[in-house]
Scaffold this active site. Structure first.
Site: not given
Ligand code: COA
Length: 164
Positions: A18, A91, A129
């Site tokens: 991140h 990724r 994560s």
């Molecule tokens: N390098 C390493 N790891 C990464 C990374 C990077 N550059 N980018 C993401 N990751 C990993 C994270 O560690 C995480 O791992 P995990 O699933 O094992 O915990 C995974 O990728 C995804 O994490 P993150 O980037 O934090 O995104 P997310 O998919 O959890 O978040 C939101 C998604 C919050 C953006 C989305 O759910 C959202 O917008 N929610 C709000 C409600 C909404 O609007 N919903 C409708 C969406 S269409």
């Protein structure tokens, strides 16, 4: 023109992957808002306030950032902060499929929205994560995955959790 973008995620916890995306984004935009989702769907290790605190600590040397929490749709957050740009890291092909779906849905809900995808750096493109949490639980070394400044907070949290 002053350019702002939102980098949303769960950040449970923030990883070096991140941080890499944040550092590269700040070279493109004047300000990056890191929007941390409460995310009811994920059984997070850290609650929202803790994730905000950890993210602030891990990024304290990076300028022009704002860290916020949100518990609504990301498109509402985008409107509130008066930008129409979302940044996401990619990724691999699995991320692509998930991100494409989210991008289409968000664009449908908010047509002015644009998504910018940054290809995750090779060094970090296998990090997640959940895997990191597993490594820490099993007492592995996390120095290649997590910002050093938050090691202790993560270890303390996991130790407390294992006790309860
Ligand atoms: N390098 C390493 N790891 C990464 C990374 C990077 N550059 N980018 C993401 N990751 C990993 C994270 O560690 C995480 O791992 P995990 O699933 O094992 O915990 C995974 O990728 C995804 O994490 P993150 O980037 O934090 O995104 P997310 O998919 O959890 O978040 C939101 C998604 C919050 C953006 C989305 O759910 C959202 O917008 N929610 C709000 C409600 C909404 O609007 N919903 C409708 C969406 S269409």
């Amino acid at each position: 023109m002053y350019r702002k973008a939102i980098y949303p995620g769960t950040f449970d916890p923030i990883t070096l992957g991140h941080i890499n995306i944040i550092k590269r984004s700040i070279k493109i935009f004047d300000k990056i808002i890191i929007a941390i989702a409460k995310n009811q769907n994920k059984n997070t290790l850290f609650n929202l306030q803790e994730r905000i605190k950890l993210t602030k600590k891990a990024t304290n040397k990076i300028k022009n950032l704002k860290i916020i929490g949100f518990n609504n749709l990301i498109i509402d957050c985008v409107k509130k902060y008066k930008t129409n740009i979302l940044i996401r890291g990619l990724r691999n092909i699995n991320d692509f499929i998930k991100e494409q779906q989210m991008a289409y849905i968000n664009k449908n809900l908010s047509p002015k929205l644009e998504n910018i995808f940054l290809m995750s750096s090779k060094k970090f493109n296998y990090i997640s994560s959940s895997l990191i949490k597993e490594i820490i639980k099993l007492k592995g070394d996390m120095k290649n995955f997590i910002p050093k400044i938050i090691y202790k907070d993560i270890i303390n949290k996991l130790n407390n959790k294992l006790k309860n």
